[in-house]
Design a protein around this motif. Structure first.
Motif, mmCIF file in Angstrom:
data_model
loop_
_atom_site.group_PDB
_atom_site.id
_atom_site.type_symbol
_atom_site.label_atom_id
_atom_site.label_comp_id
_atom_site.label_asym_id
_atom_site.label_seq_id
_atom_site.Cartn_x
_atom_site.Cartn_y
_atom_site.Cartn_z
ATOM 1 N N GLY A 139 2.867 -10.168 -16.774
ATOM 2 C CA GLY A 139 4.312 -10.296 -16.601
ATOM 3 C C GLY A 139 5.132 -9.054 -16.910
ATOM 4 N N VAL A 140 4.524 -7.861 -16.781
ATOM 5 C CA VAL A 140 5.275 -6.631 -17.021
ATOM 6 C C VAL A 140 6.169 -6.348 -15.821
ATOM 7 C CG1 VAL A 140 5.075 -4.125 -17.301
ATOM 8 C CG2 VAL A 140 3.542 -5.645 -18.548
ATOM 9 N N GLN A 141 7.455 -6.136 -16.084
ATOM 10 C CA GLN A 141 8.372 -5.754 -15.019
ATOM 11 C C GLN A 141 9.500 -4.904 -15.597
ATOM 12 O OE1 GLN A 141 9.806 -9.277 -13.077
ATOM 13 N NE2 GLN A 141 10.525 -10.241 -14.934
ATOM 14 N N GLY A 142 10.209 -4.224 -14.702
ATOM 15 C CA GLY A 142 11.304 -3.364 -15.126
ATOM 16 C C GLY A 142 11.284 -2.059 -14.368
ATOM 17 N N PRO A 143 12.217 -1.155 -14.720
ATOM 18 C CA PRO A 143 12.288 0.108 -13.993
ATOM 19 C C PRO A 143 11.359 1.181 -14.576
ATOM 20 C CG PRO A 143 14.133 -0.059 -15.495
ATOM 21 C CD PRO A 143 13.330 -1.328 -15.647
ATOM 22 N N VAL A 144 10.765 1.961 -13.678
ATOM 23 C CA VAL A 144 10.021 3.163 -14.046
ATOM 24 C C VAL A 144 10.855 4.320 -13.507
ATOM 25 C CG1 VAL A 144 7.915 4.498 -13.650
ATOM 26 C CG2 VAL A 144 7.780 2.015 -13.969
ATOM 27 N N PHE A 145 11.169 5.295 -14.364
ATOM 28 C CA PHE A 145 11.990 6.432 -13.946
ATOM 29 C C PHE A 145 11.107 7.643 -13.704
ATOM 30 C CE2 PHE A 145 14.803 3.586 -16.163
ATOM 31 C CZ PHE A 145 15.941 3.595 -15.374
ATOM 32 N N VAL A 146 11.230 8.220 -12.508
ATOM 33 C CA VAL A 146 10.417 9.356 -12.083
ATOM 34 C C VAL A 146 11.342 10.504 -11.701
ATOM 35 C CG1 VAL A 146 8.737 10.117 -10.342
ATOM 36 C CG2 VAL A 146 8.609 7.802 -11.251
ATOM 37 N N THR A 147 10.931 11.727 -12.009
ATOM 38 C CA THR A 147 11.655 12.910 -11.563
ATOM 39 C C THR A 147 10.740 13.720 -10.654
ATOM 40 O OG1 THR A 147 12.970 14.825 -12.253
ATOM 41 C CG2 THR A 147 11.020 14.346 -13.569
ATOM 42 N N PHE A 148 11.329 14.399 -9.678
ATOM 43 C CA PHE A 148 10.550 15.243 -8.761
ATOM 44 C C PHE A 148 11.481 16.254 -8.121
ATOM 45 C CE2 PHE A 148 12.027 11.563 -6.414
ATOM 46 C CZ PHE A 148 12.450 12.067 -5.191
ATOM 47 N N GLU A 149 10.876 17.268 -7.499
ATOM 48 C CA GLU A 149 11.653 18.265 -6.781
ATOM 49 C C GLU A 149 11.418 18.127 -5.289
ATOM 50 O OE1 GLU A 149 9.792 20.763 -9.363
ATOM 51 O OE2 GLU A 149 11.177 19.814 -10.738
ATOM 52 N N LEU A 191 9.537 10.038 -16.293
ATOM 53 C CA LEU A 191 10.598 10.200 -17.288
ATOM 54 C C LEU A 191 10.535 9.068 -18.306
ATOM 55 C CD1 LEU A 191 13.726 11.186 -15.161
ATOM 56 C CD2 LEU A 191 12.442 12.638 -16.733
ATOM 57 N N LYS A 192 10.405 7.834 -17.800
ATOM 58 C CA LYS A 192 10.343 6.666 -18.690
ATOM 59 C C LYS A 192 9.559 5.593 -17.968
ATOM 60 C CE LYS A 192 13.295 3.617 -21.397
ATOM 61 N NZ LYS A 192 13.482 2.281 -20.858
ATOM 62 N N GLY A 193 8.521 5.104 -18.634
ATOM 63 C CA GLY A 193 7.656 4.132 -17.994
ATOM 64 C C GLY A 193 7.644 2.789 -18.696
ATOM 65 N N ILE A 194 6.893 1.855 -18.087
ATOM 66 C CA ILE A 194 6.750 0.523 -18.663
ATOM 67 C C ILE A 194 5.284 0.145 -18.888
ATOM 68 C CG2 ILE A 194 8.956 -0.346 -17.822
ATOM 69 C CD1 ILE A 194 7.446 -1.685 -15.488
ATOM 70 N N GLY A 195 4.353 1.028 -18.469
ATOM 71 C CA GLY A 195 2.938 0.797 -18.740
ATOM 72 C C GLY A 195 2.270 -0.194 -17.797
ATOM 73 N N SER A 196 1.063 -0.607 -18.171
ATOM 74 C CA SER A 196 0.245 -1.585 -17.431
ATOM 75 C C SER A 196 -0.020 -1.192 -15.980
ATOM 76 C CB SER A 196 0.890 -2.978 -17.486
ATOM 77 O OG SER A 196 1.011 -3.394 -18.818
ATOM 78 N N GLY A 197 -0.097 0.115 -15.713
ATOM 79 C CA GLY A 197 -0.410 0.597 -14.373
ATOM 80 C C GLY A 197 0.817 0.878 -13.514
ATOM 81 N N CYS A 198 1.994 0.401 -13.937
ATOM 82 C CA CYS A 198 3.212 0.608 -13.136
ATOM 83 C C CYS A 198 3.595 2.086 -13.073
ATOM 84 C CB CYS A 198 4.371 -0.207 -13.710
ATOM 85 S SG CYS A 198 4.114 -1.994 -13.608
ATOM 86 N N ASP A 199 3.438 2.800 -14.194
ATOM 87 C CA ASP A 199 3.804 4.222 -14.238
ATOM 88 C C ASP A 199 2.967 5.013 -13.237
ATOM 89 O OD1 ASP A 199 5.158 3.136 -16.376
ATOM 90 O OD2 ASP A 199 4.010 4.201 -17.898
ATOM 91 N N GLU A 200 1.653 4.779 -13.255
ATOM 92 C CA GLU A 200 0.740 5.501 -12.353
ATOM 93 C C GLU A 200 1.051 5.168 -10.893
ATOM 94 O OE1 GLU A 200 -1.103 5.148 -16.354
ATOM 95 O OE2 GLU A 200 -0.124 3.720 -15.039
ATOM 96 N N GLU A 201 1.372 3.908 -10.630
ATOM 97 C CA GLU A 201 1.681 3.491 -9.262
ATOM 98 C C GLU A 201 2.968 4.149 -8.771
ATOM 99 O OE1 GLU A 201 1.364 1.511 -5.551
ATOM 100 O OE2 GLU A 201 -0.020 2.312 -7.022
ATOM 101 N N ALA A 202 3.977 4.239 -9.645
ATOM 102 C CA ALA A 202 5.232 4.905 -9.271
ATOM 103 C C ALA A 202 4.980 6.374 -8.952
ATOM 104 C CB ALA A 202 6.252 4.766 -10.399
ATOM 105 N N LEU A 203 4.190 7.056 -9.782
ATOM 106 C CA LEU A 203 3.874 8.469 -9.539
ATOM 107 C C LEU A 203 3.085 8.635 -8.236
ATOM 108 C CD1 LEU A 203 2.893 9.521 -13.174
ATOM 109 C CD2 LEU A 203 5.013 10.087 -11.965
#
Length: 116
Positions: free
Chosen positions: A49-59, A72-84
């Motif tokens: 049940g992990v949900q929420g925003p993952v913040f990513v920066t890029f150029e 920039l700010k993650g929520i874990g459980s694989g969501c950060d890696e998926e956003a990247l």
């Protein structure tokens, strides 16, 4: 002894976050549509049940290529890696412009993970 040649590049200073013409996702489509069609909700995150925003920066480079993708700010459980992963897989953007010249621009993007 030869003197070192100083080559001026704009990689010694951070790219601006606001320019006269901001970079645009190709075809005028919203980047959100690309993200929603390409993000795969991590199984672990869905199960616990992990949900929420993952913040990513890029150029967005002068040629529109995406680089420097960082969390920039993650929520874990694989969501950060998926956003990247999905930001890194974006097609080239239309680059930003300042004084009529194409320039590197840093963008921050929230990616919302939400269970339905």
């Amino acid at each position: 002894k030869p003197k070192p040649v100083i080559i001026e590049d704009d990689y010694n200073t951070p790219p601006p976050t606001v320019v006269e013409e901001m970079p645009e996702f190709p075809g005028g489509e919203a980047a959100e549509k690309f993200l929603s069609e390409n993000i795969k909700y991590p199984q672990t995150a869905g199960e616990i049940g992990v949900q929420g925003p993952v913040f990513v920066t890029f150029e967005v480079e002068k040629n529109g290529h995406i680089s420097g993708v960082k969390l920039l700010k993650g929520i874990g459980s694989g969501c950060d890696e998926e956003a990247l992963r999905v930001i890194s897989s974006m097609p080239d953007w239309n680059p930003g412009r300042q004084n009529g010249k194409e320039v590197r621009v840093q963008l921050n993007m929230p990616i919302q993970f939400k269970l339905l």
